[in-house]
Write an enzyme that holds these catalytic residues in place. Structure first.
Site, short mmCIF file in Angstrom:
data_model
loop_
_atom_site.label_atom_id
_atom_site.label_comp_id
_atom_site.label_asym_id
_atom_site.label_seq_id
_atom_site.Cartn_x
_atom_site.Cartn_y
_atom_site.Cartn_z
N LYS A 242 61.85 41.26 24.05
CA LYS A 242 61.59 42.47 24.82
C LYS A 242 62.73 42.74 25.79
CE LYS A 242 56.58 41.95 24.48
NZ LYS A 242 55.35 41.42 25.08
N GLN B 46 52.87 38.88 30.31
CA GLN B 46 52.73 38.36 28.95
C GLN B 46 51.45 37.53 28.80
OE1 GLN B 46 54.83 38.97 26.27
NE2 GLN B 46 53.27 37.92 25.08
N ASP C 251 51.50 48.24 29.04
CA ASP C 251 50.76 47.57 27.97
C ASP C 251 49.51 48.36 27.58
OD1 ASP C 251 51.74 45.37 26.64
OD2 ASP C 251 51.11 43.93 28.15
#
Length: 291
Positions: free
Chosen positions: A54, A98, A121
């Protein structure tokens, strides 16, 4: 027959190029680049790889990438304090924590702590709710990628019969909401669904996100159906999806491979969400059809 292979990697590469062009325009208009902060707690190997990828993709798109690493045994309060600082940081447009988190940390509380305007997200309940009732908000990246691939393949999805195998809040439920919004007739199935094969067999679109290696067999698939395989399962034979690719490719009309299908779309859609967040926070309108 042999199904067309849906090139998620190629689609994601083209999307990332468009994002990079829009990022350059944003920088020219505002004097800064969109900023994405990624937080990794612990040393989970798979998570570390995802975070590294990422970061590389963010920089390649011309965005600012900031990474924070906290120890696996770190206090939940320290993580929440970091999120508070990132919420208040004007240089940060998107925040990603994460998952999974260590067992002693309440993931729901952590997600709730993220500013919904920076929740790239798409996991915050506010964004989940906005998706459910058809308002603009951040859509989880993998479901968004699935929808983009389906629209590219099929164009108008109206009236198609779709079966989503899997009911997770990360993939199954949001992809079902997106398909409903696209005027599909949607069934959410899962590993405990009775007569699952027959339910899947009637579908024009199958999205497999159940997390069981090669669960979906060729005799489950309606000839000519479009199959989106979200599964990523590490086996002794290597990386496989939730679909028995070798069998299903002979029946379906189109199918995503694993790897190279949905996976690359997830990071591309994360960058897309970050760019959208940056524009919203700067009060700038996105160019119509740019992404």
């Amino acid at each position: 027959m042999s199904a067309d292979i849906i090139d998620g990697k190629g689609f994601a590469t083209a999307l990332r190029a468009r994002i990079a062009a829009q990022t350059a325009a944003f920088r020219a208009a505002t004097g800064r680049a969109p900023g994405l902060a990624v937080v990794l707690v612990g040393e989970d190997p798979a998570s570390a790889v995802y975070v590294r990828n990422k970061g590389k993709a963010t920089v390649a798109a011309g965005m600012e990438s900031v990474e924070y690493r906290l120890p696996a045994d770190g206090a939940q309060a320290d993580l929440l304090a970091l999120i508070d600082r990132l919420n208040a940081d004007p240089a940060v447009d998107g925040i990603l924590v994460q998952l999974p988190l260590p067992p002693h940390i309440d993931a729901d509380r952590v997600i709730l702590a993220i500013d919904p305007a920076k929740d790239v997200d798409g996991f915050h309940p506010e964004n989940v709710g906005r998706l459910a009732i058809g308002l603009d908000g951040f859509v989880p990246c993998t479901p968004q990628g699935c929808l983009m691939l389906l629209r590219d393949r099929l164009d108008d999805l109206s009236g198609l019969d779709a079966v989503v195998i899997g009911r997770s809040t990360i993939v199954g439920k949001p992809v079902a909401q997106l398909l409903i919004a696209a005027n599909c007739t949607v069934t959410i199935a899962h590993s405990r669904t009775r007569d699952l094969a027959n339910i899947v067999r009637r579908a024009d679109i199958v999205v497999a996100a159940v997390g069981q290696p090669q669960m979906v067999k060729d005799d489950w698939i309606k000839p000519g159906a479009t199959v989106i395989d979200v599964g990523i399962n590490r086996t002794d034979a290597g990386l496989v999806g939730d679909v028995d690719f070798r069998g299903v490719v002979a029946v379906a009309g189109a199918i995503t491979p694993v790897p190279g299908g949905v996976g690359p779309m997830t990071i591309a859609c994360l960058l897309r969400n970050t760019l959208i967040a940056a524009h919203a926070r700067a009060g700038l309108a996105m160019e119509a059809g740019a992404l």
